[in-house]
Structure formats: C-alpha cells, structure tokens
Design an enzyme around this catalytic site. Structure first.
Site, mmCIF file in Angstrom:
data_model
loop_
_atom_site.group_PDB
_atom_site.id
_atom_site.type_symbol
_atom_site.label_atom_id
_atom_site.label_comp_id
_atom_site.label_asym_id
_atom_site.label_seq_id
_atom_site.Cartn_x
_atom_site.Cartn_y
_atom_site.Cartn_z
ATOM 1 N N TYR A 112 0.871 -1.186 0.000
ATOM 2 C CA TYR A 112 0.000 0.000 0.000
ATOM 3 C C TYR A 112 0.903 1.230 0.000
ATOM 4 C CZ TYR A 112 -3.111 3.682 1.421
ATOM 5 O OH TYR A 112 -3.807 4.855 1.454
ATOM 6 N N GLU A 152 -3.031 7.800 -4.353
ATOM 7 C CA GLU A 152 -2.940 6.497 -3.698
ATOM 8 C C GLU A 152 -2.691 5.394 -4.721
ATOM 9 O OE1 GLU A 152 -5.675 5.116 -0.243
ATOM 10 O OE2 GLU A 152 -6.637 4.320 -2.036
#
Lengths: 287, 408
Positions: free
Chosen positions: B101, B189
């Site tokens: 992530y 992101e």
C-alpha cells in the site's frame, strides 16, 4: 481587556481596492477600527475612502509609513498565500485572512513557514475578530454584538453571527469573538484561543462553536480538561449531516473514525463542557 | 474532485510510474478489442467513483477476449453503491508476488503531507490499520522542502522491501510526490503497488482526489470531472457557486454559510422534521444565485416546505429577497415557505417579501418549528410537532421537546 484586537490595533488592509476590501474597510472604519493603510500592488500612491486611507504597493512600505500592527487580507484565493507570506516577511505580528477557497497545499506551505516565525495567523476562510465596542478586524457585522464577559471562538462564519445575536438578545456580550475559520489547514486553533481567554481577566465564560470534520474539537476537549478553569459552553454543527465523503483509505488511516459531531460532543462533555442543542440554547447554558 | 482509476493511472504513467498495459472501454465490444490487442489474461475493472468495487463484483479476471466481452457486458449492467457502471478499464493481468500500500495525503492535524506505506497492501488495508497499526508506516513531508530521497529509502526499509527494489521504489515515491504536489491532490494512492513475479514494481490500482479550490490552476484536470457520477442538481449548483447535497427529507433548506446551513438542518431534525438537502449559498450571493438555489430546491419532488434562513453579513437580505421573488415568479411553487432574514438589510428584505404570502420567523428555532409544522399540514401522515402556544419564547427547547413527546 480583550484578546488579539482592541482600540489601539492599527490595521492594514491587503486588497483594499477590491470590492470586498473596500466595502469592509469602510465598515471597519465606521465601527471605530483604526484602519491606517491599504495595499494593492500597482496602486501605491492612491488614496481611497474619501481620500482618508493611503494605498501602498507593498506591505513593507505600508508598515514603514504608517506603523500598522495587524493585517487583514481580502485578496482573491489565488493570491492569498502570497499575501500571507508578504505580511509575514514584512514583520506583521497578527495576520487575519478572510479569503475563502485557498488551496490546501498553499495553506500547508504558509502554515509551516509561519510556524518558524513569531507570527499569528487567524483564518483563512474566517469572519475575523471582533472586540465589541473597540475594534473589528474582518467582516463580523458589528451591530449584532454587545460588549461583555463571554469569549467566543468559532470555526464557522454566519453561525458565529447567529450565536453573537442570540447572546445579545439574552442581554449578554462578548469580550472578544474569534472566527478561526473552517478550512482543514488554518492558523490559530481552538487551543490557542482558549489559552488566551483563560488568561484574559475580562473573559469569565467561553463559548466554543465547532463543526464536523477533523479533530480540533477533540484536542480542545483534552486541553479544557487539563488547563481551563473558566466554564465552557459548546455547540457542534452537523449533527445530522450525512457521513462525509471519504478520502480513500488514506483518510481513514490518518483520522480513523473521528470527526463526527457525536464524537466531538462526547469528548467535550467528558471534559465538563455543556453542549447546546442549538445556538439559541447557548445563553441559557451560560446562566 | 475524484478521478477515476483509469484517469489516475494515466497521470501516474505520465510521471513515470509503471502501470499495466490497458485502456478504458464504454462497451463490451470495445473491451473485447482491447483484450485481443493485449492478448492473454485481462482484468475487467468497473470505473465508478466509490470504493469496494472488487467486493461488489465489479472487478473480474478474463482468460480470453470472449470472456472479456462477456464479463464486460455483466459489469456494464451493474450498479455499485447505486452508481451505474458506465466504463470499464481493461488491463493486462499481472502475476503478483506481493502487494504494497502506498499513498500521499494531507495530515490536517500535523499540517503536513504524509506518505504512507505498508507491506500489507490490498483491499484490507483499513483492517490492517485498525488491527495492526505497526504495519502502517507514515513519514511526514515538509511542504517547503518536498520529499527527500532518504525519506523514501527509510520508508522502503520500514516496510521490509527487498533492497533490490529500493531504487525503483525511490523513483516511484518521488514521482508520486511530484504528482501530489503538481496536481494539487489531496490524495494520491497506489493500492496495490505490486511486486510481480518478474520482480518489477507495478501500480495496479490508483486513486486521486484533486483539491477543488486549486482547480483554477489546473484547467486540464477540471475537464476530467465525470459529470455522470454526480446528481444533475449538484452540477447545476457548482455552476452557480452553490454548495448542495441532496438528502432524503422533505424540508428544503436555503442558508448562507456552511456551519449555519448544517445548524439549520440540525434544528429541523431536532424539532421532528427531515431536511431535504444541505444548501449553502455562500457569502455575498447575488439574486441570480439565490434564484438558481431556489430552482434546485424546488426540482426535488420530495420537498413539501422550504426553510430560508439568511443571516446577512456580506450577504444582503434584500438581494436574497429579490432572488426568491424572481424564482417564485418563474416556478410558482405551491408549497409553504418559512423565511427568516436577519442582519444586513434585513428590513428591506422583509418589505420586499411582505406581499409574497410567506411564513416569517424571528429566531432560528421558531423558523424550524414553523417549517416542520407546515410540512405536517401538507403531508398525508401528520408529523408530530410542538404546538406553537406551548413554547414560551426563550424556553429551553429540548425540555419542551420532551414534554411534547410525553403528551403524545
């Protein structure tokens, strides 16, 4: 006594020749604020408002010529960060930025720069400061508030007027009203103002007006529990607002589930703060 | 403003972040063509601006072009969280070894951008954050200095990324920082950033949110807004500089200022009503803007009454009154309106509205009560409301509310 502004405050208006700057400079003067100068780059040497207020090309020049000690900013959002940097570098100790819609990354740069200097910023996206009967720096309608012993600090604009009005109708007055603004990144926060009110002899009670989003109210609650001796009444707007638009996973990781009105109310209540169900209930809880 | 995955990934690619080969398609046939071009297995990914697409069945793996067409047909017929799927992204399937992530967002408490990474990437990242926060590494970036290379290295080391990948990770981190900074993103992101079986880093999914306040310096990004993804009233509202969110109730609200607008909704609810919307006309609204706001409220068929609460500061109440009259003249609404004007030019505003048969109110609580009562009269099922006569002015409303409940 009061906090941040009083009858001796000498105000510079950045963006004085714009519509809003000019209108509100006039309003401030009518209220009794000492508006000493304005700045609009390229218009230095002009005089506005019936030839009473000199306009300068830069904050530095205005400061040298008139000895202003507070600046209020009305310039459009795209120029607001630059105006704040300019005021800071000129050595203005108190900057009040009324401008709405300043990009958040601009504000992060401004805030991190200001933190290295001895400068206080109020706002942006705020209604400014009002010490009733003495001085107003910003756009709070002066006629709705009377002088008194209640310190008011708020993240909102018109909701603040609503509260000042409710106080006045109940025969109560404000020592100083501070609109800190509703943007995610701003200057002065709740804790800064609470500390000032705690040490201000005129202020006997405090009203805190918060809203959903962020965790400033929660931190204010911790501060109140640990440091404040004066009673606080709070109102949190957005109790029925639909759950906010989520900022992807990163927002949840950073802020967790905090930021709802219920969370903030719970935190404030546990710090001994009385919570008003609506603004007109605030005076009753102050009695 | 949220960007779609395919839009975010195009920006990633422009800054040199590796993304899978693929393209966006609006029809199943197009999806099939793209799959044929790519050859081999492809992933069909619904493009809607909500999370949880995978769990909703909006992301599927296809073994060949025929299956790609078939799955694209299914996905294009779906609704995810009530948003219809209008486009799919067809991407080359990657052979994944592990998932990371990786994002940058604003930390409003710290007043700085924060770079976040975790070795436990993928759809369960919020679970990871809640259950095992030590697996989430955060590094704050000084907005005046930008991301320093050592910070990216520290991050790579903290998530136990094999050293072979540090250089590439550093390049991706710098690119993500540039993207975040140069596009005025509030979120950039990559989830997941995968290490493939071929030992390469690849951004399999992307999400970006751009600061609406900064769109003035990004006309190219502003054009990427997908109007299909928002209610038409919200598009109209933005055109006029109004801030509008539709809700499920029946009392339309028009207020100046976001805090006061939320407060007005809260009070409507406190007195037993349901707000139909959040609507902030902003500061210094012109009569044209007010008229537009009125039309937006009236376009909602659920609205049975309107509450107008204006506390004039920059906003002038007479200007608001003119807008209301213009809109009424045009739309001729038959529903009751409760108006409260206070502050700048309130007297002039009230005079203008005197002939318009509106219910007037002095205080905010009074206005909300009257709006709730007005709906009660027009609705088929009467909503219980406080009796006007029971409430002495200045009495604590909460107490009265309780009293009224016990009477009922």
């Amino acid at each position: 006594m009061s906090i941040l502004v009083n009858r001796n405050t000498r105000v510079l208006v950045q963006g004085i020749t714009g519509n809003e700057g000019l209108f509100h400079s006039e309003q401030m003067i009518q209220y009794g604020t000492q508006v000493a100068a304005g700045v609009t780059p390229g218009k230095g040497g002009e005089w506005v408002l019936g030839g009473k207020i000199p306009v300068f090309d830069s904050v530095k020049l205005a400061m040298e010529a008139t000895g202003v000690n507070t600046s209020v900013i009305f310039v459009p959002a795209r120029f607001a960060a630059d105006a704040m940097f300019e005021a800071t570098d000129a050595g203005i100790p108190l900057i009040v930025c009324i401008t709405e819609g300043v990009p958040v990354q601009d504000m992060m740069q401004v805030r991190n720069y200001l933190d290295q200097k001895k400068v206080r910023l109020v706002g942006p996206n705020c209604p400014g400061l009002l010490t009733p009967g003495e001085s107003k720096v910003g756009i709070i309608p002066g006629n709705i508030a009377s002088a008194g012993n209640i310190g008011v600090v708020s993240r909102s604009g018109t909701l603040t007027y609503e509260v000042l009005y409710a106080l006045a109708l109940a025969g109560m007055g404000a020592s100083t009203c501070v609109g800190i603004g509703g943007d995610p990144i701003n200057g002065t926060n709740f804790i800064d103002v609470l500390e000032l009110f705690e040490h201000d002899p005129q202020t006997e009670k405090i009203v805190l007006i918060g809203e959903i989003g962020g965790t400033d109210e929660d931190r204010a609650a911790e501060y109140i529990a640990a440091n404040l001796t004066k009673p606080v009444v709070a109102f949190i707007a957005g109790q029925t607002a639909p759950p906010g638009k989520r900022m992807g996973h990163a927002g949840a990781i950073i802020e967790g589930s905090a930021g709802t009105a219920a969370d903030k109310i719970k935190a404030l209540e546990s710090a001994g703060v009385k919570i008003a169900k609506h603004p007109e209930e605030i005076p009753l809880l102050l009695k | 403003m949220k960007l779609h995955e395919y839009q975010s990934k195009l920006i990633f690619a422009k800054y040199g972040i590796p993304i899978p080969k693929g393209r966006v398609a609006a029809t199943a046939q197009e999806a099939r063509h793209i799959a044929e071009e790519l050859g081999g297995r492809v992933v069909i990914k619904s493009q809607v601006l909500v999370g949880g697409r995978g769990k909703a069945g909006g992301i599927k793996l296809a073994k060949n072009p025929e299956e790609a067409e078939q799955l694209a047909t299914q996905i294009l017929e779906m609704e995810i969280k009530s948003l219809p799927v209008r486009k799919v992204l067809v991407d080359e399937a990657a052979a994944i070894e592990s998932e990371i992530y990786f994002s940058i967002t604003n930390d409003r408490a710290k007043k700085k951008p924060v770079m976040i990474a975790s070795s436990a990437g993928g759809i369960e990242i919020e679970e990871v954050a809640a259950q095992t926060p030590e697996k989430i590494i955060q590094i704050h970036i000084d907005p005046l200095l930008g991301l320093r290379d050592y910070q990216a290295r520290d991050l790579a080391a903290s998530i136990d990324l094999p050293r072979d990948h540090w250089k590439e990770f550093g390049r991706i981190a710098q690119a993500l920082w540039q993207i975040y900074h140069e596009t005025d993103a509030t979120l950039a992101e990559i989830n997941p950033l995968v290490i493939t079986k071929e030992k390469k880093l690849l951004a399999l999914d992307g999400k970006m949110i751009i600061d609406d306040n900064a769109l003035f310096r990004h006309p190219d990004l502003a054009e990427m807004r997908d109007l299909d993804e928002e209610a038409p009233e919200e598009t109209t509202a933005r055109k006029y500089g109004l801030s509008y969110i539709k809700l499920d109730g029946n009392i339309g609200c028009m207020v100046n200022g976001a805090g006061l607008a939320m407060t007005s909704m809260d009070i409507v609810k406190l007195f037993g009503g349901e707000p139909a919307n959040f609507l902030d006309i902003g500061g210094g609204a012109s009569h044209e803007k007010v008229a537009a706001a009125m039309r937006i409220i009236l376009s909602d068929p659920n609205v049975r009454a309107i509450l107008l609460n204006i506390f004039g500061g920059i906003t002038r109440c007479d200007e608001v009154a003119r807008g209301i009259l213009a809109a009424m003249d045009e739309v001729k609404p038959k529903i009751p309106m409760v108006v409260r004007l206070v502050g700048t030019n309130a007297e002039e505003g009230r005079k203008l509205l005197a002939d318009a048969k509106m219910i007037t109110a002095e205080t905010l609580a009074d206005a909300a009560k009257k709006a709730v009562a007005a709906v009660g009269k027009t609705a088929s099922t009467r909503i219980p409301v406080m009796q006007e006569s029971v409430v002495p002015v200045g009495a604590p409303p909460a107490k009265n509310h309780q009293k009224n409940r016990s009477v009922r």
